[in-house]
Design a protein around this motif. Structure first.
Motif, PDB file in Angstrom:
ATOM      1  N   ILE A 150       0.842  -1.199   0.000  1.00 59.07           N
ATOM      2  CA  ILE A 150       0.000   0.000   0.000  1.00 59.07           C
ATOM      3  C   ILE A 150       0.872   1.242   0.000  1.00 59.07           C
ATOM      4  CG2 ILE A 150      -1.614   1.352   1.420  1.00 59.07           C
ATOM      5  CD1 ILE A 150      -2.902  -0.965  -0.116  1.00 59.07           C
TER       6      ILE A 150
ATOM      7  N   SER B 106      -3.875  12.859   2.926  1.00 61.68           N
ATOM      8  CA  SER B 106      -3.433  11.645   2.240  1.00 61.68           C
ATOM      9  C   SER B 106      -1.993  11.298   2.604  1.00 61.68           C
ATOM     10  CB  SER B 106      -3.599  11.777   0.726  1.00 61.68           C
ATOM     11  OG  SER B 106      -2.840  12.848   0.228  1.00 61.68           O
TER      12      SER B 106
ATOM     13  N   VAL C 258      -1.503   7.811   4.421  1.00 63.99           N
ATOM     14  CA  VAL C 258      -0.734   6.743   3.760  1.00 63.99           C
ATOM     15  C   VAL C 258       0.453   6.337   4.626  1.00 63.99           C
ATOM     16  CG1 VAL C 258       0.791   6.241   1.799  1.00 63.99           C
ATOM     17  CG2 VAL C 258      -1.431   7.294   1.407  1.00 63.99           C
TER      18      VAL C 258
ATOM     19  N   SER D  78      -0.901   4.727   8.154  1.00 65.88           N
ATOM     20  CA  SER D  78      -1.579   3.426   8.028  1.00 65.88           C
ATOM     21  C   SER D  78      -0.610   2.349   7.565  1.00 65.88           C
ATOM     22  CB  SER D  78      -2.790   3.520   7.091  1.00 65.88           C
ATOM     23  OG  SER D  78      -2.406   3.890   5.791  1.00 65.88           O
ATOM     24  N   SER D  79       0.291   2.696   6.664  1.00 65.34           N
ATOM     25  CA  SER D  79       1.275   1.711   6.186  1.00 65.34           C
ATOM     26  C   SER D  79       2.236   1.303   7.296  1.00 65.34           C
ATOM     27  CB  SER D  79       2.061   2.284   5.010  1.00 65.34           C
ATOM     28  OG  SER D  79       1.202   2.545   3.936  1.00 65.34           O
TER      29      SER D  79
ATOM     30  N   ILE E 141      -5.399   1.885  12.438  1.00 64.06           N
ATOM     31  CA  ILE E 141      -5.223   1.605  11.006  1.00 64.06           C
ATOM     32  C   ILE E 141      -6.459   2.049  10.239  1.00 64.06           C
ATOM     33  CG2 ILE E 141      -5.069  -0.250   9.283  1.00 64.06           C
ATOM     34  CD1 ILE E 141      -3.194  -1.717  11.299  1.00 64.06           C
ATOM     35  N   THR E 142      -7.627   1.769  10.779  1.00 61.53           N
ATOM     36  CA  THR E 142      -8.871   2.179  10.122  1.00 61.53           C
ATOM     37  C   THR E 142      -8.946   3.697   9.992  1.00 61.53           C
ATOM     38  OG1 THR E 142     -10.012   0.226  10.961  1.00 61.53           O
ATOM     39  CG2 THR E 142     -11.387   2.075  10.247  1.00 61.53           C
TER      40      THR E 142
ATOM     41  N   THR F 127      -6.534   6.001  10.081  1.00 63.32           N
ATOM     42  CA  THR F 127      -5.521   6.573   9.186  1.00 63.32           C
ATOM     43  C   THR F 127      -5.793   6.213   7.727  1.00 63.32           C
ATOM     44  OG1 THR F 127      -4.037   4.712   9.686  1.00 63.32           O
ATOM     45  CG2 THR F 127      -3.722   6.743  10.950  1.00 63.32           C
ATOM     46  N   THR F 128      -6.377   5.053   7.488  1.00 67.26           N
ATOM     47  CA  THR F 128      -6.749   4.678   6.128  1.00 67.26           C
ATOM     48  C   THR F 128      -7.890   5.556   5.627  1.00 67.26           C
ATOM     49  OG1 THR F 128      -6.034   2.400   6.489  1.00 67.26           O
ATOM     50  CG2 THR F 128      -7.558   2.780   4.660  1.00 67.26           C
TER      51      THR F 128
END
Length: 161
Positions: free
Chosen positions: A54, A93, A97, A100-101, A136-137, A139-140
């Motif tokens: 990702i 973004s 990105v 989350s990564s 994670i959710t 930040t995604t």
């Protein structure tokens, strides 16, 4: 600074980070030498691999593509995007990105280490991984909203008369 250059700079910085990340995966010294076996065995290692992929797609490729599209809109079509919307989208973004990564990679590496090298129970492993789900959710979602804002800023570009 022209807005497309901001996205190009982001693409370059994400590319540099991706190169470093790639090298860390193959370094044969602790703690990095655990990463390839964790990826190879699957399970939590898939989280790590997914974070890496990702990052490569949404970071260097995504920001590079946006930079090229904005430059095309501004130079070839003689139009101006909504820079305020694009900048807000950029920051959302970029942070989304990156975070989350990294969170996916850390969760996968920790989960894989505890699963394959420490041999913890599935309950403990689930407890370790579940702590990462909400961050994670969030930040995604931030990354997706950011890219949507960028896309909207390009779709609403105003042409000069």
């Amino acid at each position: 600074m022209k807005i497309y250059r901001l996205f190009r700079l982001a693409s370059f910085s994400h590319t540099l980070t991706a190169l470093i990340w790639t090298l860390l995966i193959v370094i044969p010294y602790p703690p990095f030498n655990y990463l390839l076996p964790i990826i190879e065995k699957g399970g939590p290692g898939i989280w790590f691999l997914f974070g890496y992929l990702i990052y490569l797609i949404a970071g260097p490729v995504g920001f590079g593509t946006v930079s090229a599209l904005i430059k095309t809109i501004e130079t070839d079509e003689n139009a101006h995007i909504n820079e305020a919307l694009a900048k807000i989208g950029f920051y959302l973004s970029y942070a989304g990105v990156l975070l989350s990564s990294i969170l996916l990679a850390v969760a996968g590496a920790l989960g894989g280490y505890y699963m394959y090298f420490i041999a913890v129970s599935p309950t403990i492993l689930s407890s370790i991984l579940s702590r990462f789900i909400i961050p994670i959710t969030l930040t995604t979602v931030a990354a997706v909203l950011g890219y949507l804002m960028i896309l909207l800023s390009m779709m609403l570009a105003k042409h000069e008369q």
